[in-house]
Design a protein around this motif. Structure first.
Motif, mmCIF file in Angstrom:
data_model
loop_
_atom_site.group_PDB
_atom_site.id
_atom_site.type_symbol
_atom_site.label_atom_id
_atom_site.label_comp_id
_atom_site.label_asym_id
_atom_site.label_seq_id
_atom_site.Cartn_x
_atom_site.Cartn_y
_atom_site.Cartn_z
ATOM 1 N N GLU A 1 0.832 -1.215 0.000
ATOM 2 C CA GLU A 1 0.000 0.000 0.000
ATOM 3 C C GLU A 1 0.862 1.259 0.000
ATOM 4 O OE1 GLU A 1 -3.990 -1.630 2.281
ATOM 5 O OE2 GLU A 1 -2.271 -1.019 3.506
ATOM 6 N N ARG A 2 1.939 1.232 0.756
ATOM 7 C CA ARG A 2 2.814 2.410 0.816
ATOM 8 C C ARG A 2 3.637 2.576 -0.458
ATOM 9 N NH1 ARG A 2 3.424 4.670 6.293
ATOM 10 N NH2 ARG A 2 2.079 3.470 7.666
ATOM 11 N N ILE A 3 4.028 1.475 -1.064
ATOM 12 C CA ILE A 3 4.715 1.562 -2.354
ATOM 13 C C ILE A 3 3.756 2.165 -3.379
ATOM 14 C CG2 ILE A 3 5.669 0.234 -4.278
ATOM 15 C CD1 ILE A 3 6.797 -1.732 -2.134
ATOM 16 N N LYS A 4 2.522 1.723 -3.354
ATOM 17 C CA LYS A 4 1.515 2.260 -4.275
ATOM 18 C C LYS A 4 1.348 3.766 -4.069
ATOM 19 C CE LYS A 4 -3.333 1.829 -5.565
ATOM 20 N NZ LYS A 4 -4.603 1.179 -5.309
ATOM 21 N N LYS A 5 1.328 4.193 -2.799
ATOM 22 C CA LYS A 5 1.126 5.610 -2.474
ATOM 23 C C LYS A 5 2.343 6.459 -2.846
ATOM 24 C CE LYS A 5 1.656 7.371 1.654
ATOM 25 N NZ LYS A 5 1.596 7.612 3.084
ATOM 26 N N THR A 6 3.546 5.962 -2.549
ATOM 27 C CA THR A 6 4.752 6.775 -2.718
ATOM 28 C C THR A 6 5.467 6.553 -4.049
ATOM 29 O OG1 THR A 6 6.205 5.122 -1.700
ATOM 30 C CG2 THR A 6 5.178 6.754 -0.224
ATOM 31 N N GLY A 7 5.220 5.402 -4.673
ATOM 32 C CA GLY A 7 5.935 5.086 -5.905
ATOM 33 C C GLY A 7 7.386 4.702 -5.668
ATOM 34 N N SER A 8 7.702 4.325 -4.430
ATOM 35 C CA SER A 8 9.094 4.060 -4.079
ATOM 36 C C SER A 8 9.194 3.039 -2.946
ATOM 37 C CB SER A 8 9.752 5.374 -3.639
ATOM 38 O OG SER A 8 10.958 5.161 -2.962
ATOM 39 N N ILE A 9 10.080 2.065 -3.119
ATOM 40 C CA ILE A 9 10.335 1.109 -2.047
ATOM 41 C C ILE A 9 11.036 1.815 -0.895
ATOM 42 C CG2 ILE A 9 11.601 -0.988 -1.405
ATOM 43 C CD1 ILE A 9 11.192 -1.918 -4.354
ATOM 44 N N ARG B 1 7.210 -15.415 -4.979
ATOM 45 C CA ARG B 1 6.218 -16.364 -4.465
ATOM 46 C C ARG B 1 4.840 -16.218 -5.101
ATOM 47 N NH1 ARG B 1 8.254 -15.847 1.821
ATOM 48 N NH2 ARG B 1 10.337 -16.675 1.378
ATOM 49 N N ALA B 2 4.522 -15.039 -5.585
ATOM 50 C CA ALA B 2 3.217 -14.811 -6.214
ATOM 51 C C ALA B 2 3.220 -15.403 -7.626
ATOM 52 C CB ALA B 2 2.916 -13.316 -6.265
ATOM 53 N N ALA B 3 2.035 -15.687 -8.133
ATOM 54 C CA ALA B 3 1.915 -16.243 -9.489
ATOM 55 C C ALA B 3 2.452 -15.262 -10.525
ATOM 56 C CB ALA B 3 0.452 -16.584 -9.782
ATOM 57 N N THR B 4 2.210 -13.978 -10.308
ATOM 58 C CA THR B 4 2.766 -12.925 -11.160
ATOM 59 C C THR B 4 3.305 -11.840 -10.241
ATOM 60 O OG1 THR B 4 0.634 -11.793 -11.324
ATOM 61 C CG2 THR B 4 1.153 -13.334 -13.079
ATOM 62 N N PRO B 5 4.293 -11.068 -10.686
ATOM 63 C CA PRO B 5 4.883 -10.036 -9.816
ATOM 64 C C PRO B 5 3.846 -9.049 -9.280
ATOM 65 C CG PRO B 5 6.233 -10.349 -11.767
ATOM 66 C CD PRO B 5 4.957 -11.129 -11.983
ATOM 67 N N LEU B 6 4.029 -8.682 -8.011
ATOM 68 C CA LEU B 6 3.132 -7.728 -7.363
ATOM 69 C C LEU B 6 3.695 -6.313 -7.402
ATOM 70 C CD1 LEU B 6 2.032 -9.803 -4.220
ATOM 71 C CD2 LEU B 6 1.112 -9.837 -6.547
ATOM 72 N N VAL B 7 5.009 -6.211 -7.578
ATOM 73 C CA VAL B 7 5.682 -4.910 -7.648
ATOM 74 C C VAL B 7 6.621 -4.920 -8.842
ATOM 75 C CG1 VAL B 7 7.244 -3.301 -6.470
ATOM 76 C CG2 VAL B 7 5.578 -4.604 -5.134
ATOM 77 N N GLU B 8 6.563 -3.847 -9.598
ATOM 78 C CA GLU B 8 7.470 -3.666 -10.727
ATOM 79 C C GLU B 8 8.487 -2.611 -10.318
ATOM 80 O OE1 GLU B 8 6.726 -1.372 -14.756
ATOM 81 O OE2 GLU B 8 5.693 -3.315 -14.757
ATOM 82 N N LYS B 9 9.765 -2.964 -10.380
ATOM 83 C CA LYS B 9 10.826 -2.035 -9.995
ATOM 84 C C LYS B 9 11.328 -1.311 -11.228
ATOM 85 C CE LYS B 9 12.075 -5.730 -8.004
ATOM 86 N NZ LYS B 9 12.846 -6.861 -7.687
ATOM 87 N N ARG B 10 11.564 -0.025 -11.072
ATOM 88 C CA ARG B 10 12.101 0.777 -12.161
ATOM 89 C C ARG B 10 13.485 1.247 -11.755
ATOM 90 N NH1 ARG B 10 6.686 4.226 -13.121
ATOM 91 N NH2 ARG B 10 5.476 2.555 -14.045
ATOM 92 N N LEU B 11 14.441 1.007 -12.630
ATOM 93 C CA LEU B 11 15.814 1.398 -12.327
ATOM 94 C C LEU B 11 15.960 2.907 -12.329
ATOM 95 C CD1 LEU B 11 17.762 -1.235 -14.453
ATOM 96 C CD2 LEU B 11 17.275 -1.280 -12.008
ATOM 97 N N GLY C 1 18.220 6.538 -12.748
ATOM 98 C CA GLY C 1 18.725 7.169 -13.958
ATOM 99 C C GLY C 1 18.261 8.605 -13.986
ATOM 100 N N LYS C 2 18.264 9.168 -15.164
ATOM 101 C CA LYS C 2 17.917 10.578 -15.321
ATOM 102 C C LYS C 2 16.533 10.903 -14.764
ATOM 103 C CE LYS C 2 18.097 14.263 -18.680
ATOM 104 N NZ LYS C 2 18.334 14.626 -20.067
ATOM 105 N N SER C 3 15.561 10.036 -15.045
ATOM 106 C CA SER C 3 14.203 10.291 -14.560
ATOM 107 C C SER C 3 13.966 9.702 -13.172
ATOM 108 C CB SER C 3 13.184 9.715 -15.549
ATOM 109 O OG SER C 3 13.350 8.313 -15.651
ATOM 110 N N GLY C 4 15.002 9.136 -12.583
ATOM 111 C CA GLY C 4 14.862 8.541 -11.256
ATOM 112 C C GLY C 4 14.352 7.126 -11.349
ATOM 113 N N GLY C 5 14.337 6.458 -10.250
ATOM 114 C CA GLY C 5 13.845 5.084 -10.218
ATOM 115 C C GLY C 5 12.460 5.067 -9.631
ATOM 116 N N GLY C 6 12.146 3.975 -9.017
ATOM 117 C CA GLY C 6 10.847 3.898 -8.364
ATOM 118 C C GLY C 6 10.290 2.497 -8.424
ATOM 119 N N ALA C 7 9.068 2.383 -8.007
ATOM 120 C CA ALA C 7 8.387 1.099 -7.989
ATOM 121 C C ALA C 7 6.904 1.329 -8.222
ATOM 122 C CB ALA C 7 8.621 0.397 -6.659
ATOM 123 N N LEU C 8 6.288 0.342 -8.809
ATOM 124 C CA LEU C 8 4.869 0.407 -9.142
ATOM 125 C C LEU C 8 4.212 -0.886 -8.683
ATOM 126 C CD1 LEU C 8 2.525 1.696 -10.908
ATOM 127 C CD2 LEU C 8 3.397 0.250 -12.739
#
Length: 115
Positions: free
Chosen positions: A32-40, A64-74, A76-83
């Motif tokens: 929930e917090r990753i969703k809110k902040t966009g960042s791990i 462990r999940a059937a499909t990923p629950l969080v997508e990590k973004r590396l 760089g110039k636009s910054g990283g983050g998570a979705l």
């Protein structure tokens, strides 16, 4: 003379993938917090958890999940983050529904317990 005290039932719900923990209260809060902040990192900071621990939890969730629950973004110039993915959002919703159902059941049943 005996005292009557209200009894409380305390429980904790864990969902397992096979033999391994998948979702529990803390992991759902992290999602929930990753969703809110966009960042791990920001989610970890809000939870007063180390970034390393949060990163490890995300890795475990995704493995462990059937499909990923969080997508990590590396970074760089636009910054990283998570979705949080669609599967992650569904996991949050379904976990809360399950906890609410269990809580409702326990509350109904525990009203009749007198010790």
């Amino acid at each position: 003379m005996t005292k009557q005290r209200k009894l409380n039932v305390v429980f904790r719900v864990w969902l397992f993938a096979g033999e391994e923990k998948l979702l529990g209260k803390g992991r759902v809060e992290l999602l929930e917090r990753i969703k809110k902040t966009g960042s791990i990192a920001k989610a970890a900071k809000e939870m007063e958890m180390s970034y390393r621990q949060a990163w490890q939890m995300v890795e475990e969730l995704n493995e462990r999940a059937a499909t990923p629950l969080v997508e990590k973004r590396l970074g760089g110039k636009s910054g990283g983050g998570a979705l949080v993915t669609g599967a992650g959002e569904k996991a949050i919703i379904e976990f809360h529904k399950l906890v609410d159902s269990v809580n409702e059941f326990i509350n109904k049943r525990s009203k009749n317990i007198k010790l």
